[in-house]
Design a protein around this motif. Structure first.
Motif, PDB file in Angstrom:
ATOM      1  N   GLY A   1     -42.312   0.727 -28.619  1.00 28.54           N
ATOM      2  CA  GLY A   1     -43.424   1.603 -28.282  1.00 28.54           C
ATOM      3  C   GLY A   1     -43.772   2.570 -29.389  1.00 28.54           C
ATOM      4  N   ILE A   2     -43.607   2.115 -30.624  1.00 30.74           N
ATOM      5  CA  ILE A   2     -43.830   2.993 -31.775  1.00 30.74           C
ATOM      6  C   ILE A   2     -44.607   2.233 -32.845  1.00 30.74           C
ATOM      7  CG2 ILE A   2     -41.658   2.445 -32.940  1.00 30.74           C
ATOM      8  CD1 ILE A   2     -41.417   5.482 -33.451  1.00 30.74           C
ATOM      9  N   THR A   3     -45.476   2.947 -33.535  1.00 29.40           N
ATOM     10  CA  THR A   3     -46.267   2.325 -34.598  1.00 29.40           C
ATOM     11  C   THR A   3     -45.543   2.478 -35.940  1.00 29.40           C
ATOM     12  OG1 THR A   3     -47.468   4.344 -35.169  1.00 29.40           O
ATOM     13  CG2 THR A   3     -48.406   2.972 -33.391  1.00 29.40           C
ATOM     14  N   PRO A   4     -45.923   1.684 -36.938  1.00 32.18           N
ATOM     15  CA  PRO A   4     -45.325   1.877 -38.268  1.00 32.18           C
ATOM     16  C   PRO A   4     -45.525   3.301 -38.809  1.00 32.18           C
ATOM     17  CG  PRO A   4     -46.378  -0.264 -38.167  1.00 32.18           C
ATOM     18  CD  PRO A   4     -46.759   0.470 -36.892  1.00 32.18           C
TER      19      PRO A   4
ATOM     20  N   ARG B   1     -34.767  -3.973 -40.225  1.00 34.80           N
ATOM     21  CA  ARG B   1     -33.920  -5.017 -40.826  1.00 34.80           C
ATOM     22  C   ARG B   1     -34.348  -6.395 -40.344  1.00 34.80           C
ATOM     23  NH1 ARG B   1     -29.461  -1.161 -39.858  1.00 34.80           N
ATOM     24  NH2 ARG B   1     -29.024  -0.210 -41.863  1.00 34.80           N
ATOM     25  N   ALA B   2     -34.671  -6.504 -39.063  1.00 35.99           N
ATOM     26  CA  ALA B   2     -35.111  -7.787 -38.516  1.00 35.99           C
ATOM     27  C   ALA B   2     -36.440  -8.203 -39.140  1.00 35.99           C
ATOM     28  CB  ALA B   2     -35.236  -7.702 -36.993  1.00 35.99           C
ATOM     29  N   ALA B   3     -37.353  -7.266 -39.327  1.00 39.33           N
ATOM     30  CA  ALA B   3     -38.638  -7.572 -39.960  1.00 39.33           C
ATOM     31  C   ALA B   3     -38.423  -8.011 -41.403  1.00 39.33           C
ATOM     32  CB  ALA B   3     -39.553  -6.347 -39.903  1.00 39.33           C
ATOM     33  N   ALA B   4     -37.555  -7.311 -42.114  1.00 36.26           N
ATOM     34  CA  ALA B   4     -37.273  -7.689 -43.502  1.00 36.26           C
ATOM     35  C   ALA B   4     -36.640  -9.073 -43.558  1.00 36.26           C
ATOM     36  CB  ALA B   4     -36.355  -6.661 -44.152  1.00 36.26           C
ATOM     37  N   GLU B   5     -35.743  -9.362 -42.635  1.00 37.69           N
ATOM     38  CA  GLU B   5     -35.106 -10.684 -42.602  1.00 37.69           C
ATOM     39  C   GLU B   5     -36.138 -11.778 -42.357  1.00 37.69           C
ATOM     40  OE1 GLU B   5     -32.642 -13.643 -43.173  1.00 37.69           O
ATOM     41  OE2 GLU B   5     -32.129 -11.563 -43.588  1.00 37.69           O
TER      42      GLU B   5
ATOM     43  N   MET C   1     -45.283  -8.077 -44.508  1.00 36.85           N
ATOM     44  CA  MET C   1     -44.199  -7.173 -44.123  1.00 36.85           C
ATOM     45  C   MET C   1     -44.683  -6.196 -43.055  1.00 36.85           C
ATOM     46  SD  MET C   1     -41.059  -6.675 -44.732  1.00 36.85           S
ATOM     47  CE  MET C   1     -40.001  -5.521 -43.938  1.00 36.85           C
ATOM     48  N   HIS C   2     -45.893  -5.692 -43.221  1.00 36.94           N
ATOM     49  CA  HIS C   2     -46.460  -4.754 -42.242  1.00 36.94           C
ATOM     50  C   HIS C   2     -46.598  -5.428 -40.875  1.00 36.94           C
ATOM     51  CE1 HIS C   2     -48.681  -1.221 -40.949  1.00 36.94           C
ATOM     52  NE2 HIS C   2     -49.540  -2.036 -40.390  1.00 36.94           N
ATOM     53  N   ARG C   3     -47.085  -6.660 -40.852  1.00 35.16           N
ATOM     54  CA  ARG C   3     -47.223  -7.393 -39.585  1.00 35.16           C
ATOM     55  C   ARG C   3     -45.859  -7.635 -38.941  1.00 35.16           C
ATOM     56  NH1 ARG C   3     -50.991 -10.379 -42.562  1.00 35.16           N
ATOM     57  NH2 ARG C   3     -49.465 -12.030 -42.842  1.00 35.16           N
ATOM     58  N   ALA C   4     -44.872  -7.995 -39.746  1.00 39.39           N
ATOM     59  CA  ALA C   4     -43.519  -8.237 -39.214  1.00 39.39           C
ATOM     60  C   ALA C   4     -42.935  -6.947 -38.642  1.00 39.39           C
ATOM     61  CB  ALA C   4     -42.608  -8.805 -40.300  1.00 39.39           C
ATOM     62  N   GLN C   5     -43.104  -5.838 -39.352  1.00 34.91           N
ATOM     63  CA  GLN C   5     -42.591  -4.561 -38.846  1.00 34.91           C
ATOM     64  C   GLN C   5     -43.303  -4.180 -37.555  1.00 34.91           C
ATOM     65  OE1 GLN C   5     -42.656  -1.437 -41.774  1.00 34.91           O
ATOM     66  NE2 GLN C   5     -40.634  -1.993 -42.482  1.00 34.91           N
ATOM     67  N   LYS C   6     -44.610  -4.337 -37.540  1.00 35.60           N
ATOM     68  CA  LYS C   6     -45.375  -3.993 -36.343  1.00 35.60           C
ATOM     69  C   LYS C   6     -44.887  -4.808 -35.140  1.00 35.60           C
ATOM     70  CE  LYS C   6     -50.153  -3.257 -34.979  1.00 35.60           C
ATOM     71  NZ  LYS C   6     -51.538  -3.371 -35.360  1.00 35.60           N
ATOM     72  N   ARG C   7     -44.634  -6.085 -35.361  1.00 33.56           N
ATOM     73  CA  ARG C   7     -44.159  -6.974 -34.299  1.00 33.56           C
ATOM     74  C   ARG C   7     -42.782  -6.514 -33.778  1.00 33.56           C
ATOM     75  NH1 ARG C   7     -44.917 -11.169 -37.057  1.00 33.56           N
ATOM     76  NH2 ARG C   7     -42.811 -11.518 -37.793  1.00 33.56           N
ATOM     77  N   HIS C   8     -41.905  -6.112 -34.681  1.00 32.61           N
ATOM     78  CA  HIS C   8     -40.563  -5.686 -34.281  1.00 32.61           C
ATOM     79  C   HIS C   8     -40.551  -4.264 -33.709  1.00 32.61           C
ATOM     80  CE1 HIS C   8     -38.048  -9.088 -35.473  1.00 32.61           C
ATOM     81  NE2 HIS C   8     -38.940  -9.276 -36.430  1.00 32.61           N
TER      82      HIS C   8
ATOM     83  N   ALA D   1     -32.713   2.400 -33.382  1.00 30.48           N
ATOM     84  CA  ALA D   1     -33.432   1.180 -32.996  1.00 30.48           C
ATOM     85  C   ALA D   1     -34.423   0.772 -34.083  1.00 30.48           C
ATOM     86  CB  ALA D   1     -34.152   1.386 -31.661  1.00 30.48           C
ATOM     87  N   LEU D   2     -35.028   1.752 -34.738  1.00 27.43           N
ATOM     88  CA  LEU D   2     -35.969   1.463 -35.826  1.00 27.43           C
ATOM     89  C   LEU D   2     -35.274   0.772 -36.992  1.00 27.43           C
ATOM     90  CD1 LEU D   2     -38.069   4.751 -36.030  1.00 27.43           C
ATOM     91  CD2 LEU D   2     -38.851   2.502 -35.286  1.00 27.43           C
ATOM     92  N   ARG D   3     -34.087   1.233 -37.324  1.00 28.63           N
ATOM     93  CA  ARG D   3     -33.344   0.609 -38.428  1.00 28.63           C
ATOM     94  C   ARG D   3     -33.096  -0.862 -38.128  1.00 28.63           C
ATOM     95  NH1 ARG D   3     -30.345   5.497 -38.058  1.00 28.63           N
ATOM     96  NH2 ARG D   3     -31.134   6.942 -39.614  1.00 28.63           N
ATOM     97  N   THR D   4     -32.713  -1.139 -36.900  1.00 31.47           N
ATOM     98  CA  THR D   4     -32.474  -2.523 -36.492  1.00 31.47           C
ATOM     99  C   THR D   4     -33.775  -3.332 -36.570  1.00 31.47           C
ATOM    100  OG1 THR D   4     -30.669  -1.827 -35.060  1.00 31.47           O
ATOM    101  CG2 THR D   4     -31.642  -3.981 -34.606  1.00 31.47           C
ATOM    102  N   ALA D   5     -34.860  -2.759 -36.083  1.00 30.28           N
ATOM    103  CA  ALA D   5     -36.157  -3.450 -36.097  1.00 30.28           C
ATOM    104  C   ALA D   5     -36.635  -3.687 -37.529  1.00 30.28           C
ATOM    105  CB  ALA D   5     -37.192  -2.644 -35.317  1.00 30.28           C
TER     106      ALA D   5
END
Length: 154
Positions: free
Chosen positions: A41-44, A121-125, A29-36, A115-119
């Protein structure tokens, strides 16, 4: 399956493999969030701080953020420096005590949060794609039980 009353060594170790699966899931999950988050231009960690700022009724102090995030104050300073540099937050003096600095979300920060919320959600998906709607609901309930927090869809 072992009962809570069973002592160590009284049956097969089911907790060890389960703990390992949870760790692997967390890392995934952390890797997916980081990718999204990367295109933003923001870190987890910066993402977490931004979301945390919004949970206070008024702009929080750095010490409030450190306490809520369970990190040392220096870590918050580094995160705030980066978020201030990209225009997401600003430091403002406390009206009641000019020696106290508070962290305020900017309009740019609010746009970043959307934008973070969208990112997120995409990582969770990405991670949850193999699960059905019913399985996701069960997982949400189980995780809420384990974390001691209500199941919030954010």
């Amino acid at each position: 399956m072992r009962s809570p009353q069973d002592g160590p060594g009284s049956g097969p170790d089911t907790d060890g493999p389960l703990a390992e699966q949870l760790l692997r899931l967390t890392r995934r999950m952390h890797r997916a969030q980081k990718r999204h988050l990367e295109p933003l231009g923001i870190t987890p960690a910066q993402s977490r701080l931004l979301r945390t700022v919004t949970h206070f009724p008024e702009p929080p102090r750095m010490a409030d953020l450190a306490q809520r995030l369970e990190v040392v104050p220096r870590a918050v300073t580094t995160l705030v420096d980066a978020l201030e540099a990209n225009g997401s937050v600003r430091r403002v003096p406390d009206p009641a005590n000019r020696r106290v600095v508070r962290i305020e979300l900017t309009e740019g920060g609010r746009a970043t949060l959307k934008a973070l919320r969208t990112a997120r959600r995409a990582a969770a998906e990405d991670v949850l794609a193999p699960l059905s709607t019913e399985q996701r609901a069960v997982l949400g309930e189980l995780l809420a039980d384990l974390t001691g927090a209500p199941d919030r869809r954010c």
